[in-house]
Design an enzyme around this catalytic site. Structure first.
Site, PDB file in Angstrom:
ATOM      1  N   ASP A   1      21.556  28.555   0.248  1.00 54.08           N
ATOM      2  CA  ASP A   1      21.917  30.223   0.162  1.00 54.08           C
ATOM      3  C   ASP A   1      23.929  30.576   0.308  1.00 54.08           C
ATOM      4  OD1 ASP A   1      19.390  30.654  -0.688  1.00 54.08           O
ATOM      5  OD2 ASP A   1      19.424  32.412   0.390  1.00 54.08           O
TER       6      ASP A   1
ATOM      7  N   ALA B   1      23.221  41.664  11.420  1.00 48.98           N
ATOM      8  CA  ALA B   1      22.173  41.710  13.152  1.00 48.98           C
ATOM      9  C   ALA B   1      22.082  39.648  12.335  1.00 48.98           C
ATOM     10  CB  ALA B   1      20.614  42.011  12.114  1.00 48.98           C
TER      11      ALA B   1
ATOM     12  N   GLY C   1      18.333  32.247   3.749  1.00 48.12           N
ATOM     13  CA  GLY C   1      18.319  32.963   4.781  1.00 48.12           C
ATOM     14  C   GLY C   1      18.238  33.815   4.678  1.00 48.12           C
ATOM     15  N   GLY C   2      17.306  33.636   5.846  1.00 44.05           N
ATOM     16  CA  GLY C   2      15.692  34.698   6.792  1.00 44.05           C
ATOM     17  C   GLY C   2      14.838  33.871   6.161  1.00 44.05           C
ATOM     18  N   ASP C   3      13.407  34.551   5.844  1.00 43.52           N
ATOM     19  CA  ASP C   3      11.850  33.525   6.052  1.00 43.52           C
ATOM     20  C   ASP C   3      12.002  33.030   4.414  1.00 43.52           C
ATOM     21  OD1 ASP C   3       9.493  33.089   6.787  1.00 43.52           O
ATOM     22  OD2 ASP C   3       9.220  33.706   5.109  1.00 43.52           O
TER      23      ASP C   3
ATOM     24  N   LYS D   1      23.344  33.187  -4.549  1.00 48.13           N
ATOM     25  CA  LYS D   1      23.903  34.507  -4.707  1.00 48.13           C
ATOM     26  C   LYS D   1      23.879  35.356  -3.742  1.00 48.13           C
ATOM     27  CE  LYS D   1      19.784  36.955  -6.907  1.00 48.13           C
ATOM     28  NZ  LYS D   1      19.462  37.786  -7.455  1.00 48.13           N
TER      29      LYS D   1
ATOM     30  N   MET E   1      18.005  44.661   0.569  1.00 52.41           N
ATOM     31  CA  MET E   1      19.582  44.744  -0.598  1.00 52.41           C
ATOM     32  C   MET E   1      19.152  46.574  -0.913  1.00 52.41           C
ATOM     33  SD  MET E   1      18.086  41.506  -2.315  1.00 52.41           S
ATOM     34  CE  MET E   1      16.210  41.738  -1.637  1.00 52.41           C
TER      35      MET E   1
HETATM   36  C1  LIG Z   1      17.654  38.451  -1.031  1.00 49.42           C
HETATM   37  S1  LIG Z   1      17.054  39.462   0.805  1.00 49.42           S
HETATM   38  C2  LIG Z   1      16.983  37.968   1.369  1.00 49.42           C
HETATM   39  C3  LIG Z   1      16.007  38.111   2.150  1.00 49.42           C
HETATM   40  C4  LIG Z   1      15.712  37.533   3.480  1.00 49.42           C
HETATM   41  N1  LIG Z   1      14.833  35.871   2.589  1.00 49.42           N
HETATM   42  C5  LIG Z   1      14.932  37.750   4.723  1.00 49.42           C
HETATM   43  O1  LIG Z   1      14.197  36.750   4.968  1.00 49.42           O
HETATM   44  O2  LIG Z   1      15.527  38.251   5.604  1.00 49.42           O
HETATM   45  C6  LIG Z   1      19.097  39.678   0.754  1.00 49.42           C
HETATM   46  C7  LIG Z   1      19.112  41.044   2.024  1.00 49.42           C
HETATM   47  O3  LIG Z   1      18.795  40.956   3.451  1.00 49.42           O
HETATM   48  C8  LIG Z   1      19.534  41.585   4.157  1.00 49.42           C
HETATM   49  N2  LIG Z   1      19.859  40.631   4.731  1.00 49.42           N
HETATM   50  C9  LIG Z   1      19.734  39.601   5.234  1.00 49.42           C
HETATM   51  N3  LIG Z   1      20.817  38.767   6.539  1.00 49.42           N
HETATM   52  C10 LIG Z   1      20.807  40.198   6.963  1.00 49.42           C
HETATM   53  C11 LIG Z   1      21.356  40.343   8.125  1.00 49.42           C
HETATM   54  N4  LIG Z   1      21.769  39.300   8.907  1.00 49.42           N
HETATM   55  N5  LIG Z   1      21.223  41.315   8.969  1.00 49.42           N
HETATM   56  C12 LIG Z   1      20.650  42.854   8.086  1.00 49.42           C
HETATM   57  N6  LIG Z   1      20.178  42.821   6.730  1.00 49.42           N
HETATM   58  C13 LIG Z   1      20.442  41.649   6.376  1.00 49.42           C
HETATM   59  C14 LIG Z   1      19.865  42.202   3.639  1.00 49.42           C
HETATM   60  O4  LIG Z   1      18.893  43.632   3.348  1.00 49.42           O
HETATM   61  C15 LIG Z   1      20.630  41.617   2.182  1.00 49.42           C
HETATM   62  O5  LIG Z   1      21.239  42.543   1.311  1.00 49.42           O
END
Ligand SMILES: C[S@@+](CC[C@H](N)C(=O)[O-])C[C@H]1O[C@@H](n2cnc3c(N)ncnc32)[C@H](O)[C@@H]1O
Length: 250
Positions: A35, A198, A87-89, A56, A169
């Site tokens: 990503d 964060a 990103g994230g999970d 994206k 988002m």
């Molecule tokens: C497409 S989603 C993906 C989420 C990801 N799979 C997760 O588990 O965090 C992207 C959204 O995650 C949130 N996000 C991702 N990284 C972040 C961060 N470091 N700090 C705050 N919000 C974050 C925001 O709301 C962003 O618009």
């Protein structure tokens, strides 16, 4: 060759929030499809791998999911270890299911490695537990965002019912979100915390009330942001409102 595709959570940005398993797989990977939000420090853990950016950022260039699916299947024919780094999970707002379904239907092995999701990183950054005895016993992870042609999101029902709500988002749609929540019966004085980037350098935490959400979101700098709301954040809001006390002159 039929390799394994690992859907790996990269966490919220800080490289040392990566799991040990994720770091090991990056070291073994022949190719990493990642990503846009994944930082260079994490990609550096895969020195031997070809790196392919396929993610994206909302409102920016979007690589079509069908292309990503096909690219993953092709990669599994060439490499024993294919890492799809998200990103994230991967299992939360990460389109993991579309990739799993596609790969499994072609007989390709898939394994998922969890990562720290944004809501939990945001709670850690704000220093506020999403649950608290006597205050909050339910948490909803929601997004109003839907893909092209998809049915409308039922996020509002969940956000109305849960004690604590994490909105992914949503920062770009803050006025509509505040209107919808207040219209659905949530109090305009409900505490709100926005956490931008964060776990990363330059992270910001902004606090206020649901009625103030549009003005709070306007203060963000364009980084990834999560909106948190619920009574658990009331002390955080009070603390932000208090003027800083000057150190006493001796
Ligand atoms: C497409 S989603 C993906 C989420 C990801 N799979 C997760 O588990 O965090 C992207 C959204 O995650 C949130 N996000 C991702 N990284 C972040 C961060 N470091 N700090 C705050 N919000 C974050 C925001 O709301 C962003 O618009």
């Amino acid at each position: 060759m039929s390799g394994t595709v690992y859907l790996v959570g990269a966490g919220p940005g800080a490289a040392d929030l990566l799991t040990l398993r994720a770091a090991r797989l990056l070291g073994e990977a022949g190719i990493v499809l990642h990503d846009a939000l994944v930082p260079a420090e994490i990609l550096a853990l895969a020195p031997g791998a070809e790196k392919v950016p396929v993610g994206k950022r909302s409102g920016r260039h979007s690589t079509v999911q069908r292309f990503i699916n096909k690219r993953l299947a092709d990669a599994a024919r060439e490499h024993a270890v294919v890492v799809r780094l998200k990103g994230g999970d991967p299992m939360l707002f990460g389109r993991a299911q579309e990739e799993i379904r596609y790969l499994v239907s072609r007989g390709i092995r898939v394994e998922v490695v969890p990562g720290v999701t944004a809501a939990l990183a945001a709670a850690a950054q704000a220093g506020v537990s999403l649950t608290e005895r006597g205050v909050a016993r339910s948490v909803a992870f929601v997004t109003p965002r839907v893909g092209e042609g998809a049915a409308p999101s039922s996020w509002l029902d969940a956000a109305r019912a849960a004690d604590t709500v994490a909105i992914y988002m949503g920062a770009g749609d803050a006025p509509a979100i505040a209107r919808a929540l207040i219209g659905a019966g949530r109090s305009p004085s409900l505490p709100v915390v926005l956490v931008e980037n964060a776990s990363q350098a330059g992270s910001r935490t902004i606090a206020g009330t649901l009625a103030e959400l549009p003005a709070l979101a306007a203060q963000l700098n364009g980084g990834a942001a999560t909106i948190l709301l619920g009574e658990v954040f009331s002390a955080a809001v009070v603390a932000k409102r208090q003027p800083r006390r000057r150190p006493q002159a001796r």
